[in-house]
Write an enzyme that holds these catalytic residues in place. Structure first.
Site, PDB file in Angstrom:
ATOM      1  N   CYS A  14      42.145  82.272  48.579  1.00  0.00           N
ATOM      2  CA  CYS A  14      42.627  83.527  49.146  1.00  0.00           C
ATOM      3  C   CYS A  14      42.554  84.719  48.184  1.00  0.00           C
ATOM      4  O   CYS A  14      41.481  85.258  47.953  1.00  0.00           O
ATOM      5  CB  CYS A  14      44.036  83.339  49.701  1.00  0.00           C
ATOM      6  N   LYS A  64      46.002  77.525  42.969  1.00  0.00           N
ATOM      7  CA  LYS A  64      45.723  78.956  43.058  1.00  0.00           C
ATOM      8  C   LYS A  64      46.170  79.688  41.798  1.00  0.00           C
ATOM      9  O   LYS A  64      47.286  79.525  41.330  1.00  0.00           O
ATOM     10  CB  LYS A  64      46.433  79.531  44.282  1.00  0.00           C
ATOM     11  N   GLU A  96      43.826  77.809  53.806  1.00  0.00           N
ATOM     12  CA  GLU A  96      45.025  77.872  52.973  1.00  0.00           C
ATOM     13  C   GLU A  96      46.252  77.594  53.838  1.00  0.00           C
ATOM     14  O   GLU A  96      46.318  77.991  54.999  1.00  0.00           O
ATOM     15  CB  GLU A  96      45.134  79.257  52.341  1.00  0.00           C
TER      16      GLU A  96
END
Length: 283
Positions: free
Chosen positions: A155, A114, A41
């Site tokens: 994440c 995301k 990321e």
């Protein structure tokens, strides 16, 4: 299928980060000749102030980081799961945290943005407010390479099992999760969550992280946990990075996925509980 994970220490300096990514990807190609390379990321930009992040966001496609990775994939005949980069959104006061996948011809296969944004106060009192700058994604993503169906996450998505349940319903064999997990949360939760996702959904879980210190707003220094790893569908850690930048390489074997699923046929036992009543009994 052979894969290589690139563990980086990105900074609020795109030139530095791109040089680091290119050097490590070249090391992976020269040493291990993987079919797929995975970046963490924020490989292109990490830290800085919210304003600096907004200004650093680049075009997708057409931005510098995008073009460099596209050229690398094509010239080295390798697939790239390009961690996540800061994507500029025209006409918006927010950016996106975006994974881009390139095939071995350098053609963009897909993008994942995301979904779960990291808005917490860590145990040391440091506040993380990703939603102040980032616009959440709205779609899940699966792509296929070498007969393996790969699901995407980034994440903080790791903590939300319903995302992986939905990907499992769509038949994934592998989950790839680029990350920049904090040191404080990572040391307690990173491995246990990665292994749990591999076990409960009987997939390879590939988690590629940032490692080390970087400067944030107000002169604050923050630390990421690293420990990039690969878990097999039985939950065993079959590869792990040490505490430094570098490359780890592992194999994904569809026969291993099938063997675990045949041993414990969870998919045939999995029930749709959405409409099941919950009885609450309180003394």
């Amino acid at each position: 299928m052979k894969i290589s994970l690139i563990q980086m220490n990105s900074q609020p300096d795109r030139d530095h980060n791109l040089r680091q990514a290119l050097r490590l990807m070249q090391d992976a190609v020269d040493r291990d000749d993987p079919k797929l390379i995975i970046l963490p990321e924020h490989f292109d930009w990490s830290g800085g102030t919210p304003r600096e992040k907004f200004d650093a966001a680049d075009a997708v496609p057409g931005g510098r980081a995008y073009d460099i990775l596209q050229d690398f994939a094509a010239s080295h005949r390798v697939w790239l799961h390009a961690g996540s980069l800061l994507e500029r959104v025209e006409g918006s006061d927010r950016i996106r945290n975006t994974t881009v996948i390139f095939d071995a011809d350098g053609i963009e296969v897909a993008r994942y943005r995301k979904i779960h944004l990291f808005d917490i106060v860590a145990p040391d009192g440091k506040a993380y407010r990703e939603s102040e700058t980032v616009e959440r994604g709205t779609d899940l993503l699966i792509y296929e390479i070498n007969g393996l169906r790969i699901g995407c996450a980034i994440c903080y998505d790791l903590r939300f099992s319903r995302l992986f349940d939905r990907l499992t319903q769509a038949g994934v064999d592998v989950i790839i999760l680029p990350a920049a997990f904090t040191l404080q949360t990572g040391k307690d939760h990173w491995e246990v969550l990665c292994r749990a996702r591999a076990i409960e959904f009987q997939v390879y879980f590939v988690a590629c992280g940032q490692w080390g210190a970087y400067p944030a707003a107000g002169g604050e220094t923050r630390h990421t946990y690293g420990n990039s790893l690969v878990c097999d569908p039985w939950g065993q850690v079959i590869a792990r990075a040490s505490d430094t930048v570098g490359v780890i390489t592992s194999y994904l074997d569809i026969d291993r996925v099938r063997a675990v699923r045949n041993l414990i046929p969870m998919e045939t036992h999995r029930l749709d509980l959405a409409n099941m009543a919950v009885r609450s009994v309180f003394p």
